[in-house]
Design an enzyme around this catalytic site. Structure first.
Site, PDB file in Angstrom:
ATOM      1  N   GLY A 131       0.827  -1.196   0.000  1.00  0.00           N
ATOM      2  CA  GLY A 131       0.000   0.000   0.000  1.00  0.00           C
ATOM      3  C   GLY A 131       0.864   1.248   0.000  1.00  0.00           C
ATOM      4  CB  ILE A 132       0.728   4.377  -1.953  1.00  0.00           C
ATOM      5  CG1 ILE A 132       1.051   3.639  -3.241  1.00  0.00           C
ATOM      6  CG2 ILE A 132       1.410   5.736  -1.911  1.00  0.00           C
ATOM      7  CD1 ILE A 132       0.460   4.281  -4.480  1.00  0.00           C
ATOM      8  CG  HIS A 133       2.460   5.117   5.014  1.00  0.00           C
ATOM      9  ND1 HIS A 133       1.355   4.824   5.781  1.00  0.00           N
ATOM     10  CD2 HIS A 133       3.237   5.936   5.747  1.00  0.00           C
ATOM     11  CE1 HIS A 133       1.481   5.436   6.955  1.00  0.00           C
ATOM     12  NE2 HIS A 133       2.611   6.119   6.956  1.00  0.00           N
ATOM     13  N   PRO A 134       1.262   7.616   3.006  1.00  0.00           N
ATOM     14  CG  PRO A 134       0.838   9.590   4.221  1.00  0.00           C
ATOM     15  CD  PRO A 134       1.755   8.981   3.189  1.00  0.00           C
ATOM     16  CD  GLU A 138      -0.480   2.372   4.130  1.00  0.00           C
ATOM     17  OE1 GLU A 138       0.645   1.897   4.336  1.00  0.00           O
ATOM     18  OE2 GLU A 138      -0.813   3.511   4.498  1.00  0.00           O
TER      19      GLU A 138
END
Length: 158
Positions: A131-134, A138
């Site tokens: 997941g791409i944070h933030p 995600e």
């Protein structure tokens, strides 16, 4: 989208029909709602309660943590006011049959997952995705609390 295959079918001998399964939908209200596929109730009706697993989370998007807007002394954006839910079919390798999200940018969040679900994504596919944070998206790669577990699904921190 439905009109694209219609013209060739009516006038050009085409055979493609619109697939109305897993159509992503968003309701653009102040707190948006997005969904794909089955509701929890329909999944239970279709597959039986023992074959349905529901993963859920109540959370506050990171982008809201810096916005402390208040109205008459009450926080405008309370903790855990957003919700994410995946519904899986246990009898089919935990294929994701329902996706539900309440929170900001529901159209953007929901659209990307529609492709994955049309391709038969499983819970393991979601779990195995970085997941791409933030981001809000995600959250769907980190869902671990099941409804039947009875564990509180409210998130603490990001």
């Amino acid at each position: 989208r439905a009109g694209l295959p219609l013209g060739p079918r009516l006038y050009g001998g085409g055979t493609e029909k619109m697939d109305y399964n897993l159509v992503p939908t968003t309701v653009f209200t102040p707190l948006e709602y997005g969904c794909i596929g089955m509701s929890e109730e329909l999944a239970v009706e279709t597959y039986g309660a023992d074959n349905v697993e529901v993963y859920q989370s109540f959370f506050k998007p990171l982008e809201w943590t810096v916005n402390h807007e208040e109205h008459n002394g009450v926080a405008h954006r309370e903790d855990n006011s957003c919700y994410s839910k995946l519904i899986t079919n246990l009898a089919d390798n935990e294929r994701v049959v329902g996706f539900h999200y309440v929170g900001p940018n529901a159209g953007e969040v929901t659209q990307g997952f529609a492709v994955a679900m049309k391709m038969g994504a499983t819970k393991a596919d979601f779990d195995g995705t970085v997941g791409i944070h933030p981001t809000i998206s995600e959250e769907f790669t980190q869902l671990s609390v099941t409804k039947r577990s009875g564990v509180d699904a409210a998130k603490k921190g990001c």
